[in-house]
Structure formats: C-alpha cells, structure tokens
Design an enzyme around this catalytic site. Structure first.
Site, PDB file in Angstrom:
ATOM      1  N   VAL A 235      12.079 -61.167 -55.829  1.00 15.92           N
ATOM      2  CA  VAL A 235      10.686 -61.548 -55.619  1.00 15.92           C
ATOM      3  C   VAL A 235      10.595 -62.997 -55.150  1.00 15.92           C
ATOM      4  CG1 VAL A 235       8.419 -61.758 -56.673  1.00 15.92           C
ATOM      5  CG2 VAL A 235       9.907 -59.870 -57.326  1.00 15.92           C
ATOM      6  N   ASP A 236      11.396 -63.876 -55.717  1.00 16.79           N
ATOM      7  CA  ASP A 236      11.452 -65.257 -55.218  1.00 16.79           C
ATOM      8  C   ASP A 236      11.766 -65.271 -53.730  1.00 16.79           C
ATOM      9  OD1 ASP A 236      10.856 -66.919 -57.395  1.00 16.79           O
ATOM     10  OD2 ASP A 236      12.892 -66.778 -58.180  1.00 16.79           O
TER      11      ASP A 236
END
Length: 421
Positions: free
Chosen positions: A183-184
């Site tokens: 997700v980062d």
C-alpha cells in the site's frame, strides 16, 4: 555502468536515457518512511532534482533493517536520485531555512499528519503569499476527511482495513499481508502520477495548487473486480490461496522438483495444456468444458494437472509450456529472481558508487523514456551529504552555513566518507 554521486547539482542523466521529462523541476521532499519517499524516488527517476529534507536524526527508515555495515538497506532501496539536507525543523532558524528553500522550488511533497506542515512554517497562508506557484503534494493515511483523517497510519493497518488481507492467503486461515508494504508503494505511485499530471497540466495553463493521495484510497482503488462484485452483487470474496479467483487452471502447481505458475486463461490455453501434459481426455470432460465449469470444479482439475506435472521437473515443464505459448514461469526466491535470464536481459541492476558502502548493486527505476531506461544518477545519500551545496545554490552564504552547523540547526558532511573495506 557506474555513476558518481559525489558532485553537487544532479547533471542530466548520465545513464542511457539522455533527456528526462522532469529535468529542471525542483522538488522539496519532506517525506519519510516509504509512501512519500517512493513517490519522490519515481519523480527523481524522471529527472527531477529531489532535495530530501531530513531531521537531524535522519529519516526514520535510516534506522530500519536490514543493514550493511551500519547503513540501512531499507533506506538505500528507495532513495536513489536524491540529495539530502538535514535541518532541525523544531528550531526557528531551521524553519526559516526551510521557507527559503520552499520559495525556490516547483513542488513540495509531504506525508505528515494534517497540521504538521503548518507547524513547521509552511501553512497555507504563507505558501499563498510567498510561494504561490509551488505545487503541494500530500500523502496521507486515511484521506483529508473522516473520523480517522488525523490518525497516524502504517501500511500494515491499511492492508487489513482496506480489504487486501481478506483476499490474500489460504481459505482455511486468517488473511495474510502481502510480503512487501504494497500500500505504501501504490500510494507513492499514485502521488507521483498526480504530481506529473499536474505539472503537465500547468504547461497547458491549467492552474492546480495541491495534489493528494491517501493510503486508504489507494488500497481501495486496486480492489477492482473484487470490490465491484461486492458492490454490484453483494458477494464477499473468499481467499483462494495461490489460485486465480476467476480463472482455472491458473495458479501454482508442484512439479517433480519445484513449483511453477501456469495461467491457462483462455479455452485455447486450456486445451493446449491438456494435450501437453498427456491428458487430452480432460478437454471433453463436462466438468471442465468451459471456464465457469472449470472454476466450479477447480480442485478436481488442479489435481489432474498436478498429477501429470509430477512426472518431470520444473525446468522441463516451463520450457514446454512456453514453447506451446501457454503463460508459465518459475516461482523464484530472491536468488532465483536475479539469476533469471530474463531479469538479467533487462539489465535492471546497476552498479552505483555509494559514499560509504562503495559499489552497491541497486535496482533502477522501471520506467523507460524513448526506449531507454531511467538510470540511477545519484546514489542514495548520506544524512546531510549535500547540505552545504544545496544551501549555496539557494543563496545561503558560507558564513550563514557555518553558523547553522555550529548552532546544531544543520547537519552537513564535509566530504565523502571513506569506504570501509
């Protein structure tokens, strides 16, 4: 190819790509950890001058493992093509220096919690008055509104909250996280697209002041057909392990030695696969006659395919499958990844001169411009490695710089650190 990071202002790319689209764009990088730094790394790959502003103790990931001779490889992996200046932003003098930088850049990228940018001297009123043309890109955890919008956030939290863990893993066990902070990385990519698109729009006279990307919205954006199935049909998807959720046979299969991936995504793929493994009889089996039927009887079909594959090793099958134009490949560990002939052919690993580690094998960015890769022009910097040269470029005198260092406001390296052998 070896690239020297010891000089000051980043030159035009010395690697294969001769003209990069963001050359001449200055980016003030106030980000830390991964989502924001990955965004600015991508902008740096495209030629932007990334000025990474770090606290005097450094970006938090400088302290995260794994390490090589005391240097964080986590940090090294996502901070290529940047220069580092280290400032104490808790001090008035440090904030004054930050404002002097902000007045002379094109883009500011930050991933603070809401309100922190104002706390360090870059509130909206000051920016409107002193840096009206600067684009501010903000990366957040939960977005700009809602009950959690001011809360701290890490990738692990959003993988669970955003539904990715519910889709990943075996059906008989609790959902698992993806093996990387995915997700980062996605959020960083979306933010970089937003910055690049805004800069392109400005060239056509479109006025835009801010860009935002949140980790939560980024996770939701990639749920695609799984989310749509729930929104349209009310169906909560189940985990299917290493199998494809809507295609069969498509997944991981064990051979006589190692597992391989096979993706028989079409009827033609399926029929060729059956003939290849000596099970042409399966083609006419009513349980497997079309894609919906194969999906309903996935376990029986996978068992048939696995039984046939057990007769030979993975290399044998991958070669035959590729010759038959059926998508297939090995399931590599890291050693296998970088030994793979195709990985070697795309030449993704570059030898880069690092100021403390010597020659580092570094994965370059994935983008190509005019059929040439965007190479690593600058090694991941030491903390404050470029503090002096950056301030000189922005009009700060040597006497001022010396005073900032003496007062503990600025961390600067006087010269390259000798390589430890």
């Amino acid at each position: 190819m070896t690239h020297d990071s010891s000089h000051g202002q980043p030159p035009s790319a010395t690697g294969p790509a001769k003209c990069l689209p963001l050359e001449g764009i200055r980016v003030l990088d106030l980000t830390r950890a991964l989502s924001g730094p990955f965004c600015t790394t991508l902008l740096g790959d495209l030629g932007a001058d990334i000025i990474k502003v770090e606290p005097t103790g450094g970006d938090m990931i400088r302290h995260w493992g794994p390490h090589d001779r005391g240097t964080s490889l986590y940090h090294v992996s996502v901070n290529r093509n940047k220069r580092s200046i280290s400032l104490d932003l808790r001090s008035d003098d440090g904030r004054d220096v930050l404002r002097r930088l902000a007045e002379q850049v094109d883009v500011i990228v930050e991933n603070f919690r809401p309100g922190i940018l104002a706390d360090i001297g870059l509130d909206a009123d000051w920016l409107d008055q002193h840096a009206p043309d600067v684009l501010v890109a903000s990366v957040t955890g939960f977005g700009s509104r809602g009950p959690l919008h001011r809360e701290p956030c890490f990738d692990q939290i959003i993988q669970g909250m955003g539904g990715l863990m519910s889709l990943t893993g075996e059906p008989s066990r609790i959902g698992v996280r993806v093996g990387l902070p995915i997700v980062d990385l996605l959020t960083g990519m979306f933010a970089a697209v937003g910055v690049a698109a805004t800069l392109a729009g400005r060239a056509r006279g479109v006025t835009t002041r801010t860009v935002g990307a949140s980790m939560l919205e980024s996770a939701l954006a990639v749920l695609t057909f799984q989310a749509q199935n729930y929104l349209s049909n009310g169906i909560v998807p189940e985990r299917v392990g290493n199998s494809h959720p809507v295609l069969a046979p498509c997944g991981v299969f064990q051979t006589a030695d190692h597992a391989i991936n096979i993706a028989a995504g079409t009827q033609a793929h399926f029929e060729r696969l059956c003939r290849l493994v000596g099970r042409e009889d399966v083609i006419s089996d009513p349980r497997f006659c079309d894609s919906p039927s194969r999906l309903r009887h996935r376990e029986e079909l996978d068992a048939v395919i696995a039984g046939a594959l057990a007769r030979a090793d993975s290399g044998h099958w991958v070669r035959l499958l590729r010759e038959a134009d059926i998508p297939a490949g090995p399931v590599h560990d890291m050693a296998g990844v970088f030994a793979d002939p195709q990985v070697r052919a795309v030449d993704v690993v570059e030898n880069v001169d690092h100021p403390s580690l010597g020659t580092v094998h570094l994965v370059r960015g994935p983008l190509h411009i005019d059929d040439q890769p965007c190479s690593v022009r600058l090694a991941p910097p030491l903390l404050g490695e470029h503090s002096r040269e950056i301030l000189r470029e922005f009009g700060v005198s040597d006497s001022e710089i010396a005073g900032l260092i003496a007062d503990g406001v600025l961390v600067a390296h006087s010269e390259r650190v000798e390589v430890s052998r």
